[in-house]
Design an enzyme around this catalytic site. Structure first.
Site, PDB file in Angstrom:
ATOM      1  N   TYR A   1      -1.915  -1.367  11.075  1.00 48.30           N
ATOM      2  CA  TYR A   1      -2.170  -1.830   9.708  1.00 48.30           C
ATOM      3  C   TYR A   1      -1.012  -1.428   8.788  1.00 48.30           C
ATOM      4  O   TYR A   1      -0.448  -2.257   8.071  1.00 48.30           O
ATOM      5  CB  TYR A   1      -3.497  -1.248   9.182  1.00 48.30           C
ATOM      6  CG  TYR A   1      -3.581  -1.253   7.676  1.00 48.30           C
ATOM      7  CD1 TYR A   1      -3.865  -2.421   6.988  1.00 48.30           C
ATOM      8  CD2 TYR A   1      -3.331  -0.092   6.938  1.00 48.30           C
ATOM      9  CE1 TYR A   1      -3.907  -2.439   5.599  1.00 48.30           C
ATOM     10  CE2 TYR A   1      -3.371  -0.096   5.561  1.00 48.30           C
ATOM     11  CZ  TYR A   1      -3.649  -1.269   4.894  1.00 48.30           C
ATOM     12  OH  TYR A   1      -3.671  -1.280   3.526  1.00 48.30           O
TER      13      TYR A   1
ATOM     14  N   LYS B   1       2.095  -3.687   6.658  1.00 45.88           N
ATOM     15  CA  LYS B   1       2.472  -3.629   5.238  1.00 45.88           C
ATOM     16  C   LYS B   1       3.988  -3.443   5.112  1.00 45.88           C
ATOM     17  O   LYS B   1       4.636  -4.059   4.267  1.00 45.88           O
ATOM     18  CB  LYS B   1       1.726  -2.502   4.511  1.00 45.88           C
ATOM     19  CG  LYS B   1       0.248  -2.775   4.341  1.00 45.88           C
ATOM     20  CD  LYS B   1      -0.035  -3.989   3.448  1.00 45.88           C
ATOM     21  CE  LYS B   1      -1.496  -4.361   3.356  1.00 45.88           C
ATOM     22  NZ  LYS B   1      -1.754  -5.671   2.762  1.00 45.88           N
TER      23      LYS B   1
ATOM     24  N   SER C   1       0.830  -1.201   0.000  1.00 45.45           N
ATOM     25  CA  SER C   1       0.000   0.000   0.000  1.00 45.45           C
ATOM     26  C   SER C   1       0.861   1.247   0.000  1.00 45.45           C
ATOM     27  O   SER C   1       1.976   1.249   0.549  1.00 45.45           O
ATOM     28  CB  SER C   1      -0.862  -0.028   1.263  1.00 45.45           C
ATOM     29  OG  SER C   1      -1.444   1.226   1.490  1.00 45.45           O
TER      30      SER C   1
HETATM   31  C1  UD1 Z   1      -6.524   4.161   3.872  1.00 49.16           C
HETATM   32  C2  UD1 Z   1      -5.083   3.803   4.000  1.00 49.16           C
HETATM   33  C3  UD1 Z   1      -4.694   2.844   2.907  1.00 49.16           C
HETATM   34  C4  UD1 Z   1      -5.566   1.631   2.968  1.00 49.16           C
HETATM   35  C5  UD1 Z   1      -7.005   2.067   2.800  1.00 49.16           C
HETATM   36  C6  UD1 Z   1      -7.884   0.830   2.910  1.00 49.16           C
HETATM   37  C7  UD1 Z   1      -3.574   5.420   4.945  1.00 49.16           C
HETATM   38  C8  UD1 Z   1      -2.829   6.691   4.733  1.00 49.16           C
HETATM   39  N1  UD1 Z   1      -4.281   5.004   3.919  1.00 49.16           N
HETATM   40  O1  UD1 Z   1      -6.644   4.996   2.728  1.00 49.16           O
HETATM   41  O2  UD1 Z   1      -3.369   2.427   3.070  1.00 49.16           O
HETATM   42  O3  UD1 Z   1      -5.208   0.734   1.972  1.00 49.16           O
HETATM   43  O4  UD1 Z   1      -7.332   3.011   3.810  1.00 49.16           O
HETATM   44  O5  UD1 Z   1      -8.829   0.882   3.854  1.00 49.16           O
HETATM   45  O6  UD1 Z   1      -3.537   4.829   5.990  1.00 49.16           O
HETATM   46  N2  UD1 Z   1     -13.061  10.548   3.649  1.00 49.16           N
HETATM   47  C9  UD1 Z   1     -14.079  11.427   3.922  1.00 49.16           C
HETATM   48  N3  UD1 Z   1     -15.256  10.926   4.388  1.00 49.16           N
HETATM   49  C10 UD1 Z   1     -15.460   9.595   4.587  1.00 49.16           C
HETATM   50  C11 UD1 Z   1     -14.419   8.694   4.278  1.00 49.16           C
HETATM   51  C12 UD1 Z   1     -13.231   9.209   3.833  1.00 49.16           C
HETATM   52  O7  UD1 Z   1     -13.928  12.652   3.770  1.00 49.16           O
HETATM   53  O8  UD1 Z   1     -16.560   9.205   5.032  1.00 49.16           O
HETATM   54  C13 UD1 Z   1     -11.795  11.066   3.114  1.00 49.16           C
HETATM   55  C14 UD1 Z   1     -10.597  10.754   3.988  1.00 49.16           C
HETATM   56  O9  UD1 Z   1     -10.407  11.736   4.964  1.00 49.16           O
HETATM   57  C15 UD1 Z   1      -9.476  10.722   2.945  1.00 49.16           C
HETATM   58  C16 UD1 Z   1     -10.167  10.256   1.660  1.00 49.16           C
HETATM   59  O10 UD1 Z   1     -11.560  10.443   1.876  1.00 49.16           O
HETATM   60  O11 UD1 Z   1      -9.001  12.018   2.721  1.00 49.16           O
HETATM   61  C17 UD1 Z   1      -9.920   8.793   1.354  1.00 49.16           C
HETATM   62  O12 UD1 Z   1     -10.199   8.031   2.512  1.00 49.16           O
HETATM   63  P1  UD1 Z   1     -10.273   6.430   2.511  1.00 49.16           P
HETATM   64  O13 UD1 Z   1     -11.139   5.983   1.410  1.00 49.16           O
HETATM   65  O14 UD1 Z   1     -10.616   6.003   3.903  1.00 49.16           O
HETATM   66  O15 UD1 Z   1      -8.798   5.986   2.130  1.00 49.16           O
HETATM   67  P2  UD1 Z   1      -7.375   6.402   2.779  1.00 49.16           P
HETATM   68  O16 UD1 Z   1      -7.528   6.846   4.162  1.00 49.16           O
HETATM   69  O17 UD1 Z   1      -6.710   7.307   1.814  1.00 49.16           O
END
Ligand code: UD1
Length: 340
Positions: free
Chosen positions: A151, A155, A126
């Site tokens: 987590y 990795k 990842s």
């Molecule tokens: C995270 C992990 C990644 C992992 C993935 C799988 C980190 C940095 N990244 O990705 O390694 O493989 O999860 O679960 O640890 N967001 C919102 N509202 C929501 C959900 C998310 O605004 O309800 C935003 C988050 O703040 C983020 C973006 O959407 O900025 C993406 O979030 P998400 O889909 O959870 O993925 P990551 O956190 O990037």
């Protein structure tokens, strides 16, 4: 003889899409999964899309004896190891579950591959290993940063286990693929992401909000130092991502790998903010997503997107689907699931 690939976590989101692409590339697959965070529906979807009675083994990769049975029963030469726990927040509350599941399963896979003379492994890593990168886009040469969650740590440790085992024993070769943010679904809408409970990831939350299952999407922060204040990620289509595994397997089978252990970023090279993603989803599907700005989520990094040049040039792989296509496919999948 046809190449056969063991896909651990084969009933999962990325595993099921990869199984389809492997079969469509002319390979046989064996799917193994303990079904703790996945569903036979995905296996059925793989069978329907490919028109093949793809073999499925219900097995926990942490159970070495049971996994050994799978190695004894099937004549695959390569393994793609997806089986792992992947919720960042849960890993903070239950670190031992994450270390046990993610590390023990990989160690069992590596030991059994050696015992049974199976050579090639693709490991799902990842972009989380980069932490908050010093410069963007991030290349494979960027330093790994101390992990911010158990987590993420699993990795990093898994990459190290693989690197060291391959260097020491000389009878294995491997490719670690560092995924950015996988989203989307198969164009047939027969397989896609199946989150359990309240989705933790952005896109499943968006599609469930569109479907009326969730009332309102919270955008976690609009005061980050980015053009619109929301986080930036590299959203990679799951079918494109699945195809990266096919080329990685082929590279090793055909002996085109430049080293016994290689690492590739798998992303689009395009950074998209959370607010932009919501807007693009609305436009692509002609609907509105009820959303509000909420406080930042602990542990989120500000911005990350890939430099995928190495995968483009060395693997001959590149992300092909447009973000709009991906967002339409993901909504088609959600509608299929809900019967709407
Ligand atoms: C995270 C992990 C990644 C992992 C993935 C799988 C980190 C940095 N990244 O990705 O390694 O493989 O999860 O679960 O640890 N967001 C919102 N509202 C929501 C959900 C998310 O605004 O309800 C935003 C988050 O703040 C983020 C973006 O959407 O900025 C993406 O979030 P998400 O889909 O959870 O993925 P990551 O956190 O990037």
């Amino acid at each position: 003889m046809k190449e056969c690939v063991l896909v651990t976590g084969g009933a999962g989101y990325i595993g099921s899409h990869t199984a389809v692409e492997l079969v469509e590339a002319g390979m046989d697959v064996v799917l193994a999964d303990n079904l703790t965070n996945s569903d036979m529906q995905a296996v059925e979807g793989v069978r329907r899309i490919t028109g093949r009675e793809v073999p499925f083994e219900r097995v926990d990769c942490c159970d070495r004896a049971a996994l050994g049975g799978v190695f004894a029963r099937h004549r695959f030469g390569s393994v793609i190891h997806f089986a792992a726990s992947k919720a960042v927040g849960e890993s903070v509350c239950e670190p031992m579950k994450y270390y046990r599941n993610n590390l023990l399963s990989l160690m069992n896979v590596v030991d059994l591959m050696r015992e049974h003379g199976r050579r090639n492994i693709v490991f799902s890593s990842s972009c989380t290993v980069y932490g908050e990168p010093d410069s963007l886009p991030v290349t494979e040469r960027a330093p790994r940063k101390p992990a911010t969650s158990p987590y993420g740590n699993t990795k990093q440790i898994s990459e190290d286990i693989l690197r060291d085992a391959i260097a020491a024993y000389g009878d294995l070769r491997g490719i670690a693929l560092r995924y950015f943010n996988p989203i989307g679904a198969h164009p047939s809408a027969l397989i896609g992401e199946l989150p359990r409970g309240v989705p933790q990831n952005l896109v499943p939350y968006v599609t469930q909000t569109a479907a009326g299952v969730r009332e309102c999407l919270s955008v976690f922060g609009d005061d980050y130092p980015t053009p619109d204040g929301s986080n930036i990620r590299d959203y990679i289509d799951v079918v494109d991502l699945a195809r990266a595994h096919v080329v990685a397997i082929r590279r090793m089978i055909e002996g085109r790998n430049k080293a016994d252990y290689e690492i590739f970023n798998i992303g689009t090279g395009r950074g998209v903010s959370v607010l932009e993603l919501v807007r693009r989803f609305e436009q692509a599907n002609n609907l509105k997503i009820n959303h509000k700005i909420a406080p930042r989520r602990a542990g989120d990094i500000v911005a990350i997107w890939a430099d995928p040049t190495l995968a483009n040039t060395e693997l001959g792989w590149r992300a092909e689907r447009s973000l709009d296509e991906t967002l339409r496919a993901t909504w088609a999948w959600e509608r299929h699931l809900r019967g709407i």
